[in-house]
Design a protein around this motif. Structure first.
Motif, PDB file in Angstrom:
ATOM      1  N   TYR A  40       0.826  -1.204   0.000  1.00 23.42           N
ATOM      2  CA  TYR A  40       0.000   0.000   0.000  1.00 23.42           C
ATOM      3  C   TYR A  40       0.860   1.254   0.000  1.00 23.42           C
ATOM      4  O   TYR A  40       2.001   1.243   0.466  1.00 23.42           O
ATOM      5  N   LYS A  41       0.297   2.348  -0.489  1.00 27.35           N
ATOM      6  CA  LYS A  41       0.929   3.656  -0.397  1.00 27.35           C
ATOM      7  C   LYS A  41       0.869   4.073   1.074  1.00 27.35           C
ATOM      8  O   LYS A  41      -0.142   3.850   1.733  1.00 27.35           O
ATOM      9  N   THR A  96      -2.310   5.768   3.257  1.00 27.93           N
ATOM     10  CA  THR A  96      -3.536   5.682   2.471  1.00 27.93           C
ATOM     11  C   THR A  96      -3.890   4.215   2.283  1.00 27.93           C
ATOM     12  O   THR A  96      -3.155   3.328   2.690  1.00 27.93           O
ATOM     13  N   ILE A 154      -0.254   0.044  -4.445  1.00 27.29           N
ATOM     14  CA  ILE A 154       0.810   0.441  -5.372  1.00 27.29           C
ATOM     15  C   ILE A 154       1.159  -0.736  -6.280  1.00 27.29           C
ATOM     16  O   ILE A 154       1.147  -0.618  -7.495  1.00 27.29           O
ATOM     17  N   THR A 188      -4.387   2.987  -0.794  1.00 29.12           N
ATOM     18  CA  THR A 188      -4.220   2.817  -2.234  1.00 29.12           C
ATOM     19  C   THR A 188      -3.157   1.753  -2.495  1.00 29.12           C
ATOM     20  O   THR A 188      -2.074   1.792  -1.929  1.00 29.12           O
ATOM     21  N   LYS A 201       3.401  -4.737 -11.140  1.00 25.43           N
ATOM     22  CA  LYS A 201       3.109  -3.308 -11.155  1.00 25.43           C
ATOM     23  C   LYS A 201       1.743  -3.063 -11.772  1.00 25.43           C
ATOM     24  O   LYS A 201       1.251  -3.874 -12.546  1.00 25.43           O
TER      25      LYS A 201
END
Length: 175
Positions: free
Chosen positions: A145-146, A149, A153, A151, A164
């Motif tokens: 995760y970022k 956050t 990655i 989100t 990716k």
């Protein structure tokens, strides 16, 4: 006098015994409800976030022949469906350089393998369980995760390959 009493009694009796007409009771109209335009939920809307795709590409070169294996993992946050697409192909690096310089296209044969299944996310681990368990193994991916956050990655599989974010496969129509 007799006439006056008669008129008074007549007037008073008409007031006392007359029925008062009740006004007709109308049913009130239903309240006006303003319909708000319902937007589809974020997970079901048709955009780039409707499914998440992660790609890992490995290239192995032997002499002038390069063998490429592309693994694409896509999962749908709106449900529990997941798919792993494995594409393998080979090309000659010398021929590719010649064709790029002359403006020609090099066509290579590709093999595609689709593994359909379901996924679960538990403790920052994405587990893909194939529908055909006898043919394919269950795969586990660590979610990165970022910071600060929620989100995603990228993903790492059991062999520590880095998946990716990438483009999902778009449906095509060929004639």
């Amino acid at each position: 006098m007799k006439n006056v009493l008669f008129v008074i009694s007549l007037v008073s009796s008409s007031f006392a015994y007359g029925q008062k007409k009740k006004p007709a009771r109308a049913i009130p109209p239903p309240p006006i409800v303003r319909k708000e335009i319902a937007e589809p939920p974020q997970s079901l809307s048709i955009n780039d976030d409707s499914k998440k795709c992660f790609v890992y590409v490995s290239e192995v070169a032997k002499d002038s022949v390069v063998a490429v294996t592309e693994n694409l993992l896509e999962y749908f946050p709106s449900g529990r469906n997941a798919r792993i697409n494995t594409t393998t192909y080979q090309y000659d690096s010398k021929l590719k350089k010649q064709s790029n310089g002359s403006g020609e296209m090099l066509a290579q044969t590709q093999q595609l393998q689709f593994i359909e299944g379901n996924y679960t996310i538990e403790k920052e681990t994405l587990t893909v369980i194939p529908d055909k368990k006898d043919k394919f193994d269950t795969r586990r991916f660590k979610i990165v995760y970022k910071p600060d956050t929620n989100t995603v990655i990228n993903l790492k599989d059991e062999q520590n390959h880095l998946y990716k974010k990438g483009k999902c496969i778009e449906p095509m129509i060929s004639l």
